[in-house]
Write a protein that holds these residues in place. Structure first.
Motif, PDB file in Angstrom:
ATOM      1  N   UNK A  31      56.557  15.910  63.036  1.00 38.32           N
ATOM      2  CA  UNK A  31      55.684  17.127  63.178  1.00 38.32           C
ATOM      3  C   UNK A  31      55.413  17.135  65.135  1.00 38.32           C
ATOM      4  N   UNK A  32      55.053  16.285  65.235  1.00 42.92           N
ATOM      5  CA  UNK A  32      54.989  15.911  67.449  1.00 42.92           C
ATOM      6  C   UNK A  32      56.179  16.473  68.105  1.00 42.92           C
ATOM      7  N   UNK A  33      57.073  16.296  67.351  1.00 45.41           N
ATOM      8  CA  UNK A  33      58.467  15.620  68.382  1.00 45.41           C
ATOM      9  C   UNK A  33      58.912  17.277  67.953  1.00 45.41           C
ATOM     10  N   UNK A  34      58.467  17.873  66.428  1.00 41.82           N
ATOM     11  CA  UNK A  34      59.255  19.669  66.536  1.00 41.82           C
ATOM     12  C   UNK A  34      58.109  20.288  67.422  1.00 41.82           C
ATOM     13  N   UNK A  35      56.878  19.504  68.038  1.00 40.29           N
ATOM     14  CA  UNK A  35      56.153  20.806  68.449  1.00 40.29           C
ATOM     15  C   UNK A  35      56.132  20.364  70.126  1.00 40.29           C
ATOM     16  N   UNK A  36      57.020  19.450  70.633  1.00 44.01           N
ATOM     17  CA  UNK A  36      57.172  19.081  71.805  1.00 44.01           C
ATOM     18  C   UNK A  36      58.660  19.922  71.951  1.00 44.01           C
ATOM     19  N   UNK A  37      59.574  19.601  71.086  1.00 44.82           N
ATOM     20  CA  UNK A  37      60.409  20.949  71.500  1.00 44.82           C
ATOM     21  C   UNK A  37      60.596  22.124  71.532  1.00 44.82           C
ATOM     22  N   UNK A  38      59.993  23.116  70.755  1.00 42.92           N
ATOM     23  CA  UNK A  38      59.044  24.283  70.814  1.00 42.92           C
ATOM     24  C   UNK A  38      58.104  24.525  71.763  1.00 42.92           C
ATOM     25  N   UNK A  39      57.111  23.199  72.329  1.00 40.34           N
ATOM     26  CA  UNK A  39      56.691  23.888  73.696  1.00 40.34           C
ATOM     27  C   UNK A  39      57.536  23.588  74.883  1.00 40.34           C
ATOM     28  N   UNK A  40      58.183  22.991  74.759  1.00 37.10           N
ATOM     29  CA  UNK A  40      59.494  22.623  75.539  1.00 37.10           C
ATOM     30  C   UNK A  40      60.097  23.980  75.450  1.00 37.10           C
TER      31      UNK A  40
END
Length: 152
Positions: A31-40
């Motif tokens: 979930x955190x990686x998905x959010x990180x990719x989204x924010x990037x």
């Protein structure tokens, strides 16, 4: 029967390290990686849109979620290693239980020869029946005691 299932589960856990903590940490990491990719992606969009101040915020949030993902992945890996180590220790303790010791097997064979295999099998069946009946009776007694405690 449940002892054999527990043994099989421990063997699987010793080989894979799979456990509740591992699953939870990897779900958090995903979930955190998905959010990180989204924010990037948001940060790249904002940067491409003209280098406004929201770019900095997007990069900071992406970095925070990426750090969370890395920490969760490391914690999950450590949980996996702990699961493997704990399962291997329990399997080693079970293997050292000694009930399959050659001395005991020799004694069992000698008892079988002395009593006769048919009598021994009959005795073992009677013992299993008694153990099953005792288990059922104790479970019924515990259920009855639980009901009287709930009423009183």
């Amino acid at each position: 029967m449940s002892d054999w299932l527990h043994h099989i589960a421990l063997n699987a856990k010793a080989r894979t390290g799979l456990g509740r903590a591992l699953i939870v940490w990897f779900v958090i990491a995903a979930l955190s990686l998905t959010l990180a990719v989204g924010f990037f992606c948001v940060a790249a969009f904002v940067w491409l849109a003209g280098r406004y101040d929201p770019l900095t915020a997007g990069l900071i949030l992406g970095g925070v979620f990426l750090a969370i993902a890395i920490i969760a992945a490391i914690a999950g890996w450590m949980a996996r290693l702990r699961n493997i180590e704990r399962s291997q220790r329990e399997l080693a303790a079970r293997s050292q239980a000694g009930w399959l010791d050659p001395k005991f097997l020799a004694i069992g064979i000698e008892i079988g020869r002395t009593l006769g295999w048919r009598r021994l099998i009959t005795l073992a069946a009677a013992g299993l029946f008694a153990a099953g009946a005792a288990t059922e009776w104790s479970a019924a007694r515990e259920k009855k005691n639980g009901e009287t405690d709930a009423k009183g």
